[in-house]
Design a protein around this motif. Structure first.
Motif, PDB file in Angstrom:
ATOM      1  N   ARG A   1      13.002 -46.457 -26.054  1.00  0.00           N
ATOM      2  CA  ARG A   1      13.262 -45.489 -24.994  1.00  0.00           C
ATOM      3  C   ARG A   1      14.406 -45.938 -24.088  1.00  0.00           C
ATOM      4  O   ARG A   1      15.212 -45.122 -23.638  1.00  0.00           O
ATOM      5  CB  ARG A   1      11.972 -45.266 -24.196  1.00  0.00           C
ATOM      6  N   ARG A   2      14.448 -47.226 -23.770  1.00  0.00           N
ATOM      7  CA  ARG A   2      15.535 -47.717 -22.924  1.00  0.00           C
ATOM      8  C   ARG A   2      16.879 -47.503 -23.608  1.00  0.00           C
ATOM      9  O   ARG A   2      17.847 -47.042 -22.982  1.00  0.00           O
ATOM     10  CB  ARG A   2      15.328 -49.206 -22.617  1.00  0.00           C
ATOM     11  N   ARG A   3      16.970 -47.842 -24.876  1.00  0.00           N
ATOM     12  CA  ARG A   3      18.232 -47.700 -25.609  1.00  0.00           C
ATOM     13  C   ARG A   3      18.700 -46.254 -25.633  1.00  0.00           C
ATOM     14  O   ARG A   3      19.871 -45.964 -25.347  1.00  0.00           O
ATOM     15  CB  ARG A   3      18.060 -48.220 -27.038  1.00  0.00           C
ATOM     16  N   VAL A   4      17.799 -45.333 -25.958  1.00  0.00           N
ATOM     17  CA  VAL A   4      18.178 -43.923 -26.053  1.00  0.00           C
ATOM     18  C   VAL A   4      18.575 -43.381 -24.686  1.00  0.00           C
ATOM     19  O   VAL A   4      19.542 -42.611 -24.559  1.00  0.00           O
ATOM     20  CB  VAL A   4      17.027 -43.101 -26.656  1.00  0.00           C
ATOM     21  N   LEU A   5      17.866 -43.782 -23.628  1.00  0.00           N
ATOM     22  CA  LEU A   5      18.201 -43.304 -22.291  1.00  0.00           C
ATOM     23  C   LEU A   5      19.591 -43.782 -21.871  1.00  0.00           C
ATOM     24  O   LEU A   5      20.384 -43.004 -21.325  1.00  0.00           O
ATOM     25  CB  LEU A   5      17.154 -43.786 -21.289  1.00  0.00           C
ATOM     26  N   VAL A   6      19.911 -45.041 -22.127  1.00  0.00           N
ATOM     27  CA  VAL A   6      21.231 -45.564 -21.763  1.00  0.00           C
ATOM     28  C   VAL A   6      22.324 -44.856 -22.564  1.00  0.00           C
ATOM     29  O   VAL A   6      23.390 -44.518 -22.026  1.00  0.00           O
ATOM     30  CB  VAL A   6      21.294 -47.087 -21.984  1.00  0.00           C
ATOM     31  N   ILE A   7      22.080 -44.614 -23.850  1.00  0.00           N
ATOM     32  CA  ILE A   7      23.052 -43.874 -24.663  1.00  0.00           C
ATOM     33  C   ILE A   7      23.263 -42.474 -24.085  1.00  0.00           C
ATOM     34  O   ILE A   7      24.389 -41.980 -23.977  1.00  0.00           O
ATOM     35  CB  ILE A   7      22.581 -43.787 -26.127  1.00  0.00           C
ATOM     36  N   GLY A   8      22.162 -41.827 -23.703  1.00  0.00           N
ATOM     37  CA  GLY A   8      22.271 -40.490 -23.124  1.00  0.00           C
ATOM     38  C   GLY A   8      23.045 -40.483 -21.824  1.00  0.00           C
ATOM     39  O   GLY A   8      23.898 -39.616 -21.592  1.00  0.00           O
ATOM     40  N   LEU A   9      22.772 -41.447 -20.946  1.00  0.00           N
ATOM     41  CA  LEU A   9      23.480 -41.529 -19.672  1.00  0.00           C
ATOM     42  C   LEU A   9      24.967 -41.798 -19.879  1.00  0.00           C
ATOM     43  O   LEU A   9      25.820 -41.214 -19.200  1.00  0.00           O
ATOM     44  CB  LEU A   9      22.862 -42.633 -18.806  1.00  0.00           C
ATOM     45  N   THR A  10      25.263 -42.672 -20.828  1.00  0.00           N
ATOM     46  CA  THR A  10      26.667 -42.970 -21.127  1.00  0.00           C
ATOM     47  C   THR A  10      27.390 -41.729 -21.656  1.00  0.00           C
ATOM     48  O   THR A  10      28.514 -41.416 -21.246  1.00  0.00           O
ATOM     49  CB  THR A  10      26.761 -44.107 -22.149  1.00  0.00           C
ATOM     50  N   GLY A  11      26.746 -41.032 -22.580  1.00  0.00           N
ATOM     51  CA  GLY A  11      27.337 -39.813 -23.121  1.00  0.00           C
ATOM     52  C   GLY A  11      27.495 -38.738 -22.071  1.00  0.00           C
ATOM     53  O   GLY A  11      28.510 -38.016 -22.046  1.00  0.00           O
ATOM     54  N   PHE A  12      26.508 -38.620 -21.173  1.00  0.00           N
ATOM     55  CA  PHE A  12      26.583 -37.604 -20.127  1.00  0.00           C
ATOM     56  C   PHE A  12      27.753 -37.889 -19.193  1.00  0.00           C
ATOM     57  O   PHE A  12      28.495 -36.976 -18.800  1.00  0.00           O
ATOM     58  CB  PHE A  12      25.270 -37.576 -19.336  1.00  0.00           C
ATOM     59  N   ALA A  13      27.941 -39.177 -18.844  1.00  0.00           N
ATOM     60  CA  ALA A  13      29.060 -39.548 -17.973  1.00  0.00           C
ATOM     61  C   ALA A  13      30.401 -39.291 -18.667  1.00  0.00           C
ATOM     62  O   ALA A  13      31.342 -38.745 -18.060  1.00  0.00           O
ATOM     63  CB  ALA A  13      28.946 -41.019 -17.582  1.00  0.00           C
ATOM     64  N   ALA A  14      30.495 -39.669 -19.948  1.00  0.00           N
ATOM     65  CA  ALA A  14      31.740 -39.479 -20.688  1.00  0.00           C
ATOM     66  C   ALA A  14      32.107 -38.001 -20.782  1.00  0.00           C
ATOM     67  O   ALA A  14      33.266 -37.612 -20.572  1.00  0.00           O
ATOM     68  CB  ALA A  14      31.624 -40.089 -22.078  1.00  0.00           C
ATOM     69  N   MET A  15      31.125 -37.156 -21.081  1.00  0.00           N
ATOM     70  CA  MET A  15      31.411 -35.728 -21.212  1.00  0.00           C
ATOM     71  C   MET A  15      31.668 -35.086 -19.857  1.00  0.00           C
ATOM     72  O   MET A  15      32.363 -34.065 -19.775  1.00  0.00           O
ATOM     73  CB  MET A  15      30.263 -35.020 -21.932  1.00  0.00           C
ATOM     74  N   SER A  16      31.133 -35.664 -18.788  1.00  0.00           N
ATOM     75  CA  SER A  16      31.457 -35.165 -17.453  1.00  0.00           C
ATOM     76  C   SER A  16      32.939 -35.365 -17.165  1.00  0.00           C
ATOM     77  O   SER A  16      33.599 -34.494 -16.587  1.00  0.00           O
ATOM     78  CB  SER A  16      30.613 -35.884 -16.400  1.00  0.00           C
ATOM     79  N   VAL A  17      33.471 -36.512 -17.570  1.00  0.00           N
ATOM     80  CA  VAL A  17      34.905 -36.772 -17.399  1.00  0.00           C
ATOM     81  C   VAL A  17      35.719 -35.801 -18.245  1.00  0.00           C
ATOM     82  O   VAL A  17      36.732 -35.249 -17.793  1.00  0.00           O
ATOM     83  CB  VAL A  17      35.236 -38.233 -17.775  1.00  0.00           C
ATOM     84  N   VAL A  18      35.278 -35.576 -19.485  1.00  0.00           N
ATOM     85  CA  VAL A  18      35.966 -34.628 -20.368  1.00  0.00           C
ATOM     86  C   VAL A  18      35.976 -33.237 -19.746  1.00  0.00           C
ATOM     87  O   VAL A  18      37.011 -32.539 -19.745  1.00  0.00           O
ATOM     88  CB  VAL A  18      35.298 -34.606 -21.756  1.00  0.00           C
ATOM     89  N   CYS A  19      34.832 -32.799 -19.203  1.00  0.00           N
ATOM     90  CA  CYS A  19      34.756 -31.465 -18.597  1.00  0.00           C
ATOM     91  C   CYS A  19      35.657 -31.369 -17.369  1.00  0.00           C
ATOM     92  O   CYS A  19      36.312 -30.343 -17.144  1.00  0.00           O
ATOM     93  CB  CYS A  19      33.314 -31.153 -18.202  1.00  0.00           C
ATOM     94  N   SER A  20      35.703 -32.432 -16.577  1.00  0.00           N
ATOM     95  CA  SER A  20      36.523 -32.400 -15.364  1.00  0.00           C
ATOM     96  C   SER A  20      38.010 -32.306 -15.686  1.00  0.00           C
ATOM     97  O   SER A  20      38.797 -31.809 -14.870  1.00  0.00           O
ATOM     98  CB  SER A  20      36.259 -33.650 -14.522  1.00  0.00           C
TER      99      SER A  20
ATOM    100  N   PHE B   1      31.748 -32.397 -11.648  1.00  0.00           N
ATOM    101  CA  PHE B   1      31.514 -33.149 -12.883  1.00  0.00           C
ATOM    102  C   PHE B   1      31.729 -34.643 -12.657  1.00  0.00           C
ATOM    103  O   PHE B   1      30.963 -35.476 -13.153  1.00  0.00           O
ATOM    104  CB  PHE B   1      32.444 -32.639 -13.983  1.00  0.00           C
ATOM    105  N   LEU B   2      32.761 -34.998 -11.893  1.00  0.00           N
ATOM    106  CA  LEU B   2      33.025 -36.415 -11.645  1.00  0.00           C
ATOM    107  C   LEU B   2      31.927 -37.044 -10.804  1.00  0.00           C
ATOM    108  O   LEU B   2      31.700 -38.261 -10.873  1.00  0.00           O
ATOM    109  CB  LEU B   2      34.379 -36.571 -10.950  1.00  0.00           C
ATOM    110  N   LEU B   3      31.219 -36.228 -10.024  1.00  0.00           N
ATOM    111  CA  LEU B   3      30.109 -36.743  -9.221  1.00  0.00           C
ATOM    112  C   LEU B   3      29.011 -37.330 -10.106  1.00  0.00           C
ATOM    113  O   LEU B   3      28.262 -38.219  -9.679  1.00  0.00           O
ATOM    114  CB  LEU B   3      29.543 -35.606  -8.353  1.00  0.00           C
ATOM    115  N   ASN B   4      28.933 -36.846 -11.345  1.00  0.00           N
ATOM    116  CA  ASN B   4      27.903 -37.352 -12.256  1.00  0.00           C
ATOM    117  C   ASN B   4      28.132 -38.813 -12.643  1.00  0.00           C
ATOM    118  O   ASN B   4      27.171 -39.544 -12.923  1.00  0.00           O
ATOM    119  CB  ASN B   4      27.886 -36.527 -13.550  1.00  0.00           C
TER     120      ASN B   4
END
Length: 503
Positions: free
Chosen positions: A82-101, A175-178
């Motif tokens: 669960r820890r691994r998947v959550l960190v991967i998800g958070l990393t992906g969410f941050a990366a895509m927030s930058v892409v969206c911005s 988006f960058l706030l994320n």
């Protein structure tokens, strides 16, 4: 207050509080990001020079991938940690927030939002599962409740934050706030969360089911969205509908043959469960459509600024929050199905009244009543459906409810945008056509009242445990599969009280 704080501090250690904080920040940012977007749509549309109704994929595309992949994400967390998947998800969410911005056109931003929905699926259910795995004693309820409270805060403040940033800073800044939130949650997770898995979980994951479900719905939604431009009888439209139907049919075949299905189709033979799920889904659809259409109405038809619209939206959030909070207390005195029916009826009547409310103070007051009805309608969906399934199928039932809430919300947003354009008669002017928006909202009001009507036979029967559940279990053999997503149940319950919601 100081005595309460002292007791809380004594209840949880520093490590415990860090685990709760990591999960709370994770769900807060996902909810905040989702609900902040609605009031940014008109601003984004102006920046890109496109009709606001053409941006509905920013909402529905995100919900589509989120809804289709949440159960798969839960299974992945069970298997790989669960820890691994959550960190991967958070990393992906941050990366895509930058892409969206950094998006330079609507297609770029839409693609970013769709992928961001995939990352959100790795965050939303897993954050709660991390907390339930960490706390194995009587403190679990308090810890999970704290995390879900932050989810509610994100839901309530999202529109206001989105409107404020869109007017005073930039929609890109939302988006960058994320990014800092994601970084903080990931660091806390890596530092304080102990890795956990479900050692007894089966090894399979229903990726084919997720792909065929998402693909089929995407094809149908694309046909609905582009049908007026392509022509409803054109080869492209017919091909999309046909491809969607074929993939959804293939999804049903996959679900019957796999040992670890995305959705346990045998639950669909449980009529009381299906009835309550349908009513809860209607309530979530109403919420999604009100959030999107009211944002267009206030900003483009009424000419309010994003900040002013955000203030008005606080009334809706207040109604939803109050209903969500009091629903648990009310459920001790009345059946959840009765409360859901009252909520759907209340939201339908109030929504119809909203379409005639012109003074902004009156609009805000009625808006709050709409929120209260909607909040009561879907806050109890998970609890109500759980009373109609056996203990061995609670996780399967929660996963199906969660998937239904989010995916049908995505479909509804696409359909509503198309209907609005057809009623208005102009794609470019649809978002600012107040009478057309009112007309669509009146149809949504009727849908809400119909949702209440669906529950009437169940309420009148007075039954709490369906007679057909045992038969459905024997026929479908689903009881043995009820453990396929046991740790998703925690996340599913949370989302079941937040719309998606989600979305």
């Amino acid at each position: 207050m100081s005595g309460s704080a002292g007791r809380t501090a004594g209840l949880f250690s520093r490590r415990d509080r860090a685990v709760i904080a990591a999960a709370a920040i994770a769900v807060l940012l996902v909810e905040l990001d989702w609900f902040a977007l609605n009031l940014m749509l008109p601003v984004i549309a102006r920046d890109f020079g496109t009709p606001a109704t053409n941006l509905q994929w920013l909402v529905s595309g995100y919900m589509l991938t989120l809804g289709a992949l949440m159960i798969v994400a839960g299974r992945a967390a069970d298997l790989y940690g669960r820890r691994r998947v959550l960190v991967i998800g958070l990393t992906g969410f941050a990366a895509m927030s930058v892409v969206c911005s950094a998006a330079r056109n609507a297609a770029w931003l839409t693609a970013g939002r769709v992928v961001q929905g995939t990352a959100a699926a790795l965050v939303l259910p897993i954050a709660v599962a991390v907390v339930t795995a960490h706390f194995r004693d009587g403190r679990q309820g308090r810890a999970v409740g704290t995390v879900l409270a932050f989810s509610a805060i994100g839901t309530a403040l999202g529109p206001f934050v989105g409107g404020t940033f869109a007017e005073l800073v930039s929609w890109r800044a939302v988006f960058l706030l994320n990014v800092p939130f994601c970084a903080l949650a990931a660091l806390l997770t890596l530092r304080y969360v102990t890795e956990s898995r479900d050692e007894g979980a089966a090894r399979g994951m229903d990726l084919p089911g997720a792909v065929t479900l998402a693909g089929g719905l995407t094809a149908v939604m694309l046909a609905v969205d582009q049908g007026s431009d392509w022509g409803w009888a054109s080869a492209a439209t017919v091909a999309c509908f046909a491809a969607g139907a074929a993939m959804l049919g293939l999804f049903a075949v996959v679900e019957r043959r796999t040992t670890e299905p995305l959705i346990d189709l045998s639950l669909l033979r449980n009529r009381p469960f299906v009835t309550v799920t349908a009513a809860g889904t209607v309530s979530n659809i109403v919420y999604c459509l009100v959030a999107v259409l009211a944002a267009l109405y206030l900003e483009q038809a009424r000419g309010l600024s994003p900040l002013e619209s955000g203030v008005i939206f606080l009334a809706l959030s207040a109604g939803v929050g109050a209903a969500s909070y009091w629903s648990g207390h009310l459920a001790r005195r009345w059946r959840a199905e009765v409360l859901m029916a009252v909520g759907l009826l209340l939201s339908g009547v109030a929504l119809a009244a909203l379409t005639w409310a012109r003074p902004l103070p009156l609009y805000a007051a009625v808006f709050a009543v709409v929120g209260a009805g909607v909040g009561l309608g879907w806050a109890l969906t998970n609890a109500a459906t759980q009373s109609y399934v056996s203990a061995g199928r609670l996780a399967a039932a929660s996963g199906l409810v969660l998937t239904s809430l989010v995916l049908w919300g995505a479909v509804a947003v696409t359909v509503a945008a198309t209907v609005l354009e057809e009623v208005s008669g102009s794609t470019g002017a649809a978002a600012s056509d107040g009478s057309a928006i009112d007309g669509v909202l009146r149809v949504v009001a009727v849908l809400s009242v119909a949702g209440a009507g669906v529950l009437v036979p169940l309420v009148r029967s007075g039954a709490r445990t369906p007679a057909g559940e045992a038969a459905a279990t024997r026929e479908g053999g689903g009881a043995a599969r009820g453990t396929r997503s046991r740790n998703l149940a925690g996340g599913g319950a949370g989302r079941g009280t937040a719309g998606r919601r989600t979305g």
